[in-house]
Scaffold this active site. Structure first.
Site, PDB file in Angstrom:
ATOM      1  N   CYS A 141      -8.613  -3.599  -4.214  1.00 41.92           N
ATOM      2  CA  CYS A 141      -7.747  -2.570  -3.632  1.00 41.92           C
ATOM      3  C   CYS A 141      -8.026  -1.206  -4.275  1.00 41.92           C
ATOM      4  O   CYS A 141      -7.687  -0.975  -5.448  1.00 41.92           O
ATOM      5  CB  CYS A 141      -6.269  -2.925  -3.774  1.00 41.92           C
ATOM      6  N   GLY A 142      -8.612  -0.321  -3.504  1.00 47.57           N
ATOM      7  CA  GLY A 142      -8.995   0.993  -4.046  1.00 47.57           C
ATOM      8  C   GLY A 142      -7.806   1.834  -4.454  1.00 47.57           C
ATOM      9  O   GLY A 142      -7.809   2.462  -5.525  1.00 47.57           O
ATOM     10  N   THR A 143      -6.769   1.867  -3.612  1.00 49.55           N
ATOM     11  CA  THR A 143      -5.594   2.671  -3.980  1.00 49.55           C
ATOM     12  C   THR A 143      -4.806   1.965  -5.087  1.00 49.55           C
ATOM     13  O   THR A 143      -4.235   2.624  -5.963  1.00 49.55           O
ATOM     14  CB  THR A 143      -4.706   2.954  -2.745  1.00 49.55           C
ATOM     15  N   ASP A 179      -5.082  -8.374  -0.243  1.00 49.81           N
ATOM     16  CA  ASP A 179      -6.339  -7.623  -0.270  1.00 49.81           C
ATOM     17  C   ASP A 179      -7.411  -8.499  -0.915  1.00 49.81           C
ATOM     18  O   ASP A 179      -7.259  -8.930  -2.058  1.00 49.81           O
ATOM     19  CB  ASP A 179      -6.133  -6.325  -1.060  1.00 49.81           C
ATOM     20  N   HIS A 184       3.176  -1.950  -1.355  1.00 50.73           N
ATOM     21  CA  HIS A 184       2.121  -2.812  -1.901  1.00 50.73           C
ATOM     22  C   HIS A 184       2.601  -3.362  -3.244  1.00 50.73           C
ATOM     23  O   HIS A 184       3.063  -2.595  -4.095  1.00 50.73           O
ATOM     24  CB  HIS A 184       0.825  -2.031  -2.140  1.00 50.73           C
ATOM     25  N   CYS A 238      -6.763   4.397   2.106  1.00 51.05           N
ATOM     26  CA  CYS A 238      -7.340   3.078   1.878  1.00 51.05           C
ATOM     27  C   CYS A 238      -8.665   3.244   1.134  1.00 51.05           C
ATOM     28  O   CYS A 238      -9.596   3.873   1.644  1.00 51.05           O
ATOM     29  CB  CYS A 238      -7.572   2.371   3.218  1.00 51.05           C
ATOM     30  N   GLY A 239      -8.714   2.676  -0.059  1.00 51.84           N
ATOM     31  CA  GLY A 239      -9.910   2.822  -0.894  1.00 51.84           C
ATOM     32  C   GLY A 239     -11.050   1.932  -0.432  1.00 51.84           C
ATOM     33  O   GLY A 239     -12.191   2.394  -0.285  1.00 51.84           O
ATOM     34  N   HIS A 240     -10.741   0.650  -0.167  1.00 53.38           N
ATOM     35  CA  HIS A 240     -11.842  -0.227   0.258  1.00 53.38           C
ATOM     36  C   HIS A 240     -12.388   0.269   1.594  1.00 53.38           C
ATOM     37  O   HIS A 240     -13.591   0.186   1.864  1.00 53.38           O
ATOM     38  CB  HIS A 240     -11.388  -1.703   0.344  1.00 53.38           C
TER      39      HIS A 240
HETATM   40  O1  PYC Z   1      -8.362  -0.559  -0.798  1.00 53.19           O
HETATM   41  O2  PYC Z   1      -6.771   0.949  -0.896  1.00 53.19           O
HETATM   42  C1  PYC Z   1      -7.227  -0.104  -0.481  1.00 53.19           C
HETATM   43  C2  PYC Z   1      -6.420  -0.918   0.442  1.00 53.19           C
HETATM   44  C3  PYC Z   1      -5.169  -0.648   0.894  1.00 53.19           C
HETATM   45  C4  PYC Z   1      -4.824  -1.688   1.761  1.00 53.19           C
HETATM   46  C5  PYC Z   1      -5.882  -2.568   1.801  1.00 53.19           C
HETATM   47  N1  PYC Z   1      -6.850  -2.069   1.003  1.00 53.19           N
END
Ligand code: PYC
Length: 318
Positions: free
Chosen positions: A239-241, A235, A209, A89-91
């Protein structure tokens, strides 16, 4: 009653993260992937108690700091949401950096953390800004055609950015905050269509996703997105990923060059700045994602033994 569980809540571009600081179950050690599997199999009530109603809510992403036996990492991290565990999870990693800073446990600079899908790095740039150097990311399949029942034909790329994504540029949807219901319904149909046709990630893992893109009129961003997560919540952050998967596709298409900045805006208007560089044989790229987070609560969660709903709605004792 259990001992109170201390948590720190933060939001990264609107998307919440709840870092659990006490009461973390003993997952038996081993790699963080092994610990995640134990957590998923044996501690699902704990997961649900932390993030689900009545104590949490559906958009909440939780995180446990766990031991790591990786020689370069002080901690491991396991992220989870309203329905299960997340690969990465990036965030949440940006939220982790800001939370450690709030706790006085992180100096500015780089730290390494073991996630279930590999070691990640994050650099704390100031009290609120974190740059994530993510796991190697790549596009697996380009221009996959699907027919979404009730909507019609659509095309997308399958890409890995720490989670599996279906990235769609042409979808006929209007990416506006007031359309979240329609966007959720559309992405849910896309997700069901992918599953029905056995369209999966390279390792057979579900594409859980869905990420829609559109042009933006925000001069500070290059694109706007809407990301539907596996628990059918969107999100709030870019979304970081998902942004990692996006820059992997952009790099592969030559739309951005190595290291060139891509500014990804979320459906709520928050922005991540991202870039990517190739690995040696250009089969993968290493994405960098920069965002800001703010602490919203420093709290103790209470699970009272007499409370039938202490593990969440629909969760029993067993
Ligand atoms: O930021 O990668 C992310 C992420 C994955 C699910 C919710 N946020």
């Amino acid at each position: 009653m259990s001992e109170p569980i201390r948590v720190i809540d933060s939001h990264t571009g609107g998307e919440p993260t709840r870092i659990v600081l006490s009461g973390v179950p003993d997952l038996g050690g081993g790699s963080v992937l092994e610990q995640m599997q134990v957590f998923g199999e044996r501690f699902d009530n704990f997961r649900s108690a932390i993030v689900n109603e009545p104590r949490g809510w559906d958009a909440m992403v939780g995180a446990l700091l766990v031991p790591s036996d990786h020689p370069e990492c002080e901690h491991g991290i396991i992220f989870f949401n309203n329905v299960g565990t997340l690969w990465m999870c990036g965030h949440g990693t940006i939220g982790l950096g800001v939370t450690l800073r709030y706790l006085g446990q992180a100096d500015l600079g780089i730290q390494k953390v073991e996630s279930p899908v590999g070691v990640i790095e994050f650099e704390l740039l100031d009290d609120h800004t974190v740059q994530l150097i993510n796991v190697p990311s790549y596009r697996y399949r380009k221009d996959v055609e699907i027919d979404v029942p009730g909507y019609g034909p659509a095309t997308g790329d399958i890409a890995w950015g720490g989670n599996w994504f279906f990235l769609m540029k042409e979808h006929g949807q209007q990416l506006e905050l007031e359309n979240v219901r329609q966007l959720t319904a559309y992405c849910t149909s896309v997700s069901e269509t992918l599953a029905r046709h056995n369209l999966v990630g390279e390792d057979g893992k579900a594409i859980d996703h869905i990420e829609l893109f559109a042009e933006t009129d925000n001069p500070e961003a290059d694109s706007k997105n809407f990301v539907l997560c596996p628990g059918l919540q969107y999100d709030r952050s870019p979304c970081g990923t998902g942004t990692s998967a996006k820059v992997a596709c952009l790099l592969a298409d030559g739309v951005i060059g190595p290291g060139e900045i891509w500014r990804q805006e979320s459906i709520v208007g928050s922005i991540f700045e991202a870039s990517a560089v190739w690995n040696d044989d250009k089969s993968r790229c290493i994405p960098t994602v920069r965002g800001t987070a703010f602490v919203t609560a420093d709290a103790q969660l209470i699970l009272q033994g007499e409370d039938d709903l202490r593990f969440g709605i629909g969760k029993s004792d067993s």
